[in-house]
Design an enzyme around this catalytic site. Structure first.
Site, PDB file in Angstrom:
ATOM      1  N   VAL A  31       0.834  -1.212   0.000  1.00  0.00           N
ATOM      2  CA  VAL A  31       0.000   0.000   0.000  1.00  0.00           C
ATOM      3  C   VAL A  31       0.866   1.260   0.000  1.00  0.00           C
ATOM      4  O   VAL A  31       0.571   2.242  -0.685  1.00  0.00           O
ATOM      5  CB  VAL A  31      -0.980   0.001   1.201  1.00  0.00           C
ATOM      6  CG1 VAL A  31      -1.868   1.242   1.178  1.00  0.00           C
ATOM      7  CG2 VAL A  31      -1.842  -1.246   1.186  1.00  0.00           C
TER       8      VAL A  31
ATOM      9  N   LYS B  12      11.480  -0.787   8.289  1.00  0.00           N
ATOM     10  CA  LYS B  12      12.115  -1.627   9.303  1.00  0.00           C
ATOM     11  C   LYS B  12      13.401  -2.261   8.779  1.00  0.00           C
ATOM     12  O   LYS B  12      14.423  -2.254   9.439  1.00  0.00           O
ATOM     13  CB  LYS B  12      11.109  -2.718   9.712  1.00  0.00           C
ATOM     14  CG  LYS B  12      11.228  -3.138  11.143  1.00  0.00           C
ATOM     15  CD  LYS B  12       9.989  -3.828  11.676  1.00  0.00           C
ATOM     16  CE  LYS B  12       9.559  -5.035  10.883  1.00  0.00           C
ATOM     17  NZ  LYS B  12       8.430  -5.747  11.451  1.00  0.00           N
TER      18      LYS B  12
ATOM     19  N   LYS C 229      -6.833  -2.009   9.327  1.00  0.00           N
ATOM     20  CA  LYS C 229      -8.179  -2.366   9.817  1.00  0.00           C
ATOM     21  C   LYS C 229      -8.168  -3.066  11.173  1.00  0.00           C
ATOM     22  O   LYS C 229      -9.049  -2.854  11.990  1.00  0.00           O
ATOM     23  CB  LYS C 229      -8.931  -3.194   8.775  1.00  0.00           C
ATOM     24  CG  LYS C 229      -8.172  -4.377   8.189  1.00  0.00           C
ATOM     25  CD  LYS C 229      -7.672  -4.108   6.787  1.00  0.00           C
ATOM     26  CE  LYS C 229      -6.504  -5.003   6.467  1.00  0.00           C
ATOM     27  NZ  LYS C 229      -6.438  -5.493   5.140  1.00  0.00           N
TER      28      LYS C 229
ATOM     29  N   GLU D 164     -10.272   5.589   5.063  1.00  0.00           N
ATOM     30  CA  GLU D 164     -11.076   5.035   3.960  1.00  0.00           C
ATOM     31  C   GLU D 164     -10.453   3.760   3.401  1.00  0.00           C
ATOM     32  O   GLU D 164     -11.153   2.810   3.035  1.00  0.00           O
ATOM     33  CB  GLU D 164     -11.212   6.094   2.854  1.00  0.00           C
ATOM     34  CG  GLU D 164     -12.236   5.785   1.802  1.00  0.00           C
ATOM     35  CD  GLU D 164     -13.653   5.698   2.352  1.00  0.00           C
ATOM     36  OE1 GLU D 164     -14.148   4.574   2.498  1.00  0.00           O
ATOM     37  OE2 GLU D 164     -14.261   6.735   2.638  1.00  0.00           O
TER      38      GLU D 164
ATOM     39  N   GLY E 109     -10.849  -1.500   0.396  1.00  0.00           N
ATOM     40  CA  GLY E 109      -9.882  -0.932  -0.550  1.00  0.00           C
ATOM     41  C   GLY E 109     -10.348   0.351  -1.199  1.00  0.00           C
ATOM     42  O   GLY E 109     -10.499   1.380  -0.544  1.00  0.00           O
TER      43      GLY E 109
ATOM     44  N   ILE F 260     -13.172   1.250  -2.486  1.00  0.00           N
ATOM     45  CA  ILE F 260     -14.591   1.662  -2.412  1.00  0.00           C
ATOM     46  C   ILE F 260     -14.752   2.767  -1.367  1.00  0.00           C
ATOM     47  O   ILE F 260     -14.389   2.579  -0.202  1.00  0.00           O
ATOM     48  CB  ILE F 260     -15.511   0.466  -2.062  1.00  0.00           C
ATOM     49  CG1 ILE F 260     -15.415  -0.614  -3.148  1.00  0.00           C
ATOM     50  CG2 ILE F 260     -16.953   0.921  -1.878  1.00  0.00           C
ATOM     51  CD1 ILE F 260     -16.224  -1.871  -2.860  1.00  0.00           C
TER      52      ILE F 260
ATOM     53  N   GLU G 225      -3.195 -10.983   3.500  1.00  0.00           N
ATOM     54  CA  GLU G 225      -2.485 -10.477   4.671  1.00  0.00           C
ATOM     55  C   GLU G 225      -1.190 -11.273   4.847  1.00  0.00           C
ATOM     56  O   GLU G 225      -1.074 -12.403   4.359  1.00  0.00           O
ATOM     57  CB  GLU G 225      -3.356 -10.642   5.921  1.00  0.00           C
ATOM     58  CG  GLU G 225      -4.662  -9.864   5.876  1.00  0.00           C
ATOM     59  CD  GLU G 225      -4.442  -8.359   5.738  1.00  0.00           C
ATOM     60  OE1 GLU G 225      -3.793  -7.770   6.604  1.00  0.00           O
ATOM     61  OE2 GLU G 225      -4.917  -7.783   4.736  1.00  0.00           O
TER      62      GLU G 225
ATOM     63  N   LYS H  87     -13.153  -5.065   9.145  1.00  0.00           N
ATOM     64  CA  LYS H  87     -13.752  -4.029   8.300  1.00  0.00           C
ATOM     65  C   LYS H  87     -15.212  -3.783   8.689  1.00  0.00           C
ATOM     66  O   LYS H  87     -15.688  -2.647   8.718  1.00  0.00           O
ATOM     67  CB  LYS H  87     -13.645  -4.446   6.832  1.00  0.00           C
ATOM     68  CG  LYS H  87     -12.194  -4.510   6.352  1.00  0.00           C
ATOM     69  CD  LYS H  87     -12.056  -5.274   5.044  1.00  0.00           C
ATOM     70  CE  LYS H  87     -10.611  -5.293   4.570  1.00  0.00           C
ATOM     71  NZ  LYS H  87     -10.363  -6.260   3.499  1.00  0.00           N
TER      72      LYS H  87
END
Ligand code: HSE
Length: 431
Positions: free
Chosen positions: A15, A39, A97, A121, A126, A128, A182, A197
């Site tokens: 992301v 990191k 989340k 958001e 994602g 939306i 994940e 979520k």
């Protein structure tokens, strides 16, 4: 806030890199990345070394940085970053989340205490834009439910398994390779990620702060070849559905796989796409569809939050202030279809209402109504695959809300396009 915002970003994974690209390619967003905290010192990165830091304080103590964009994996470390950033007078954008779901009430209070904004958001479905719509557009509508496909990885896996006959393992590897899953993919396949979520969405739909461990989550990890065959032979697909439904003043919320008829509007939502169906008393059903995972789609939602901060946007948590006091509850029943291999694994009398069963070669099905408490218990059992029946909705198990129930159920049933004719005839067709 008119000036160009300076961003301090935590994390440069899927992301983070997506944000970097969409920010670079978008004109008009008055923001620039000043520093990125990472990191791993040994990783090759696409940006000059001077942009990166390994020291959180370099961002958190920098008075020039207006906004902390938190995009790391570790929920506890992320919460510390968010708290410290707010204490240092910075606004926060996050897509974490798990961190949000576990700490949302405190994050709400911290925003008031430090008079700063936390926007998220990108944390729910994602690309939306559901949180801002719940806050702003659905400000005045009486919302009945929010439900849909809230996890890209599991929808990707189910699509590959159903349509391309891929094995579950192969499909999961595909979701991981594309950066949808994940780091711990059990959060996706066991339904935790969509639950987080849903927890966040509950605050903006019904004004409820609920701890995620109060919400039941089943995943797709126990769906068997027999379930797939049953679905195919009855014109269904299987989707992992996150759902929150209001019945009177009670709100029921859970995540579970469900048989979905081919003609239902969630059936054609494929791969990493998510769909959110908002049902309002006046607007009725409205469906949002978009990519629920991936670097650019999620990066674009994060950028939209950054952009919102340039005009001082903050969530008001309007549903909390509207005076409708909703109560979260698991006191409801639901229709399920359960498959299992071991002959006596389940008995008809274990259902609240047994609606029938079928015994095939080496497997059995039973269909009936059970409490949500039993859904949680059976969902934990390795020997059972529990899938919600087509059209199944929670039915309130409280006597004193009978009138509310009648009204709301009528509203829901005429809006609901799930077929409820699956039943035993369908089950008996397998053989
Ligand atoms: N693992 C998540 C998903 C990423 O598959 O939906 C986006 O939140």
């Amino acid at each position: 806030m008119k000036k160009k915002l300076k961003l301090g970003v935590f994390g440069f994974g899927c992301v983070g890199q997506g944000l970097y690209h969409v920010l670079n390619e978008t004109h008009g967003v008055k923001a620039e990345i000043k520093k990125i905290a990472v990191k791993n010192r040994d990783k090759q990165r696409m940006l000059p070394a001077a942009v990166f830091t390994y020291d959180h304080a370099e961002i958190l103590n920098d008075p020039e940085i207006d906004v902390v964009v938190e995009l790391i994996d570790d929920a506890d470390a992320a919460f510390n970053i968010v708290k410290t950033a707010l204490q240092h007078g910075k606004h926060v954008v996050t897509a974490n989340k798990k961190m949000l779901a576990e700490n949302l009430e405190e994050i709400y209070q911290l925003q008031q205490q430090y008079d700063r904004s936390v926007l998220y958001e990108g944390s729910v479905c994602g690309s939306i834009p559901i949180i801002r719509n719940l806050e702003e557009y659905y400000d005045n509508d009486l919302l009945n439910s929010i439900e849909g496909i809230f996890n890209g990885s599991t929808n990707f896996i189910l699509t590959k398994v159903f349509e391309e006959n891929k094995s579950y393992e192969e499909a999961l590897k595909g979701a991981q390779a594309l950066g949808f899953a994940e780091t711990d993919p059990s959060l996706d396949v066991k339904g935790f990620d969509p639950k987080y979520k849903l927890t966040i969405a509950l605050a903006h739909t019904f004004g409820l702060f609920v701890k995620p461990d109060q919400i039941i989550n089943l995943g797709i990890d126990k769906i068997s070849g027999v379930d797939l065959k049953y679905a195919r032979e009855n014109g269904y697909t299987i989707k992992l559905i996150a759902r929150a439904v209001r019945e009177g003043s009670h709100v029921f919320a859970f995540v579970a796989p469900q048989f979905v008829p081919a003609q239902h509007f969630l059936a054609p939502i494929r791969n990493e796409f998510n769909a959110v169906v908002v049902n309002g008393a006046f607007a009725e059903n409205q469906i949002f569809v978009g990519k629920g995972a991936g670097s650019y789609p999620t990066g674009s939602a994060v950028l939209s939050d950054v952009s919102a901060l340039t005009f001082d946007y903050r969530y008001e948590y309007k549903k909390r202030l509207q005076g409708d006091r909703h109560v979260f509850s698991n006191e409801a029943t639901i229709d399920v279809i359960v498959s299992f291999a071991e002959k006596d694994a389940l008995m008809p009398q274990q259902f609240d209402v047994f609606k029938g069963g079928y015994q095939g070669h080496g497997f059995q099905y039973m269909q009936g109504t059970i409490s949500l408490a039993k859904l949680a218990q059976w969902g934990q059992r390795a020997d059972l695959s529990v899938i919600l029946a087509p059209g199944a909705k929670p039915v309130v198990a409280l006597r004193d809300t009978a009138l509310d129930r009648k009204v709301t159920t009528e509203q829901l049933s005429h809006l609901d396009s799930f077929s409820s004719s699956a039943s035993i005839a369908g089950i008996a067709a397998i053989g």
